[in-house]
Motif scaffolding. Structure first.
Motif, short mmCIF file in Angstrom:
data_model
loop_
_atom_site.label_atom_id
_atom_site.label_comp_id
_atom_site.label_asym_id
_atom_site.label_seq_id
_atom_site.Cartn_x
_atom_site.Cartn_y
_atom_site.Cartn_z
N THR A 50 16.46 45.12 -35.91
CA THR A 50 17.60 44.19 -35.75
C THR A 50 18.40 44.54 -34.51
O THR A 50 18.83 43.65 -33.75
N GLU A 51 18.57 45.82 -34.28
CA GLU A 51 19.30 46.26 -33.07
C GLU A 51 18.55 45.83 -31.80
O GLU A 51 19.17 45.43 -30.81
N GLU A 52 17.24 45.87 -31.86
CA GLU A 52 16.41 45.54 -30.69
C GLU A 52 16.28 44.03 -30.49
O GLU A 52 16.29 43.54 -29.37
N PHE A 53 16.13 43.27 -31.61
CA PHE A 53 15.77 41.85 -31.49
C PHE A 53 16.83 40.88 -32.00
O PHE A 53 16.62 39.67 -31.98
N GLY A 54 17.95 41.40 -32.46
CA GLY A 54 19.04 40.51 -32.88
C GLY A 54 19.14 40.34 -34.38
O GLY A 54 18.20 40.64 -35.12
N ASP A 55 20.28 39.80 -34.84
CA ASP A 55 20.57 39.67 -36.26
C ASP A 55 19.59 38.77 -37.00
O ASP A 55 19.39 38.92 -38.21
N ASP A 56 18.97 37.81 -36.29
CA ASP A 56 18.03 36.90 -36.95
C ASP A 56 16.77 37.62 -37.44
O ASP A 56 16.00 37.06 -38.22
N ALA A 57 16.58 38.87 -36.99
CA ALA A 57 15.41 39.65 -37.45
C ALA A 57 15.60 40.09 -38.89
O ALA A 57 14.62 40.38 -39.59
N ASN A 58 16.85 40.11 -39.35
CA ASN A 58 17.16 40.54 -40.71
C ASN A 58 17.46 39.33 -41.58
O ASN A 58 18.47 38.65 -41.38
N TYR A 67 10.20 34.94 -37.21
CA TYR A 67 11.11 35.04 -36.05
C TYR A 67 10.59 36.09 -35.06
O TYR A 67 10.48 35.83 -33.85
N LYS A 78 7.85 43.07 -25.22
CA LYS A 78 8.59 43.06 -26.48
C LYS A 78 7.70 43.50 -27.64
O LYS A 78 8.17 44.17 -28.57
#
Length: 198
Positions: A50-58, A67, A78
């Motif tokens: 999530t830290e690497e790819f953004g909140d939408d990863a969670n 996603y 990536k």
């Protein structure tokens, strides 16, 4: 001591089909994809992704695979960043399972289905490797039918993988799952060979 064989192949060549035949024969087959799913949902791993790819990863405490898949499909940098996060804990879990199998006195043969076995260098952890192969026409047709995608998209997915010819060269055993081949017979013959060499 039980021996553990890694099963791999290309996309839509029939790895799971061969695994199911082995299960019906009474053998245990572990699934590295399921291990990866479990690892991806571990809080500490999910937090890093999530830290690497953004909140939408969670997605409510679960890894949002669709996603992430869209992000890394056409971006090798990536994809590498994702692998750097997720592959070490996957390998740790795989090795733990292999050790448990090898110390189990009740088993002689076990198997693990690992889609990226050669790509991730897992072959050195197994007692042998089995590649499930198919001719290009069969593979393409199955992938289009299975995923309901265009031929061009199917070809691009196949092209992103290590070639089947390279996997066959690296393998200890090959099962040909092309159209019209008797896979059940090949699996039974393979089991006989493996048991003879126990």
């Amino acid at each position: 001591m039980a021996r553990v064989f890694g099963i791999t192949g290309g996309i839509a060549t029939g790895k799971s089909y061969v695994s199911n035949i082995l299960k019906k024969q009474g053998y245990t087959v572990y699934d590295a994809d399921q291990i990866a799913h479990t690892v991806g949902n571990q809080p500490e791993v999910l937090a890093k992704i999530t830290e690497e790819f953004g909140d939408d990863a969670n997605n409510n405490g679960q890894l949002n695979r669709s996603y992430i898949g869209k992000i890394v499909f056409n971006d090798s940098e990536k994809l590498e960043r994702l692998n750097n996060i997720i592959q070490p804990p996957i390998l740790k879990k795989v090795l733990q399972i292999i050790r448990e199998i090898q110390s189990d006195k009740t088993k002689e043969l076990c198997f693990m289905e690992v889609p990226l076995l050669f790509e991730e260098g897992y072959e050195k952890y197994f007692d042998g490797t089995i590649v499930v192969s198919a001719d290009r026409k069969t593979q393409l047709h199955r992938l289009i039918q299975r995923d309901q995608i265009t031929e061009d998209f199917a070809k691009s997915k196949i092209a992103k993988q290590m070639s089947l010819s390279e996997k066959r060269q690296k393998a200890d055993f090959v099962i040909d799952n092309s159209e019209g081949r008797n896979v059940n017979r090949q699996v039974v013959d393979l089991l006989e060979e493996l048991k003879t060499n126990l």
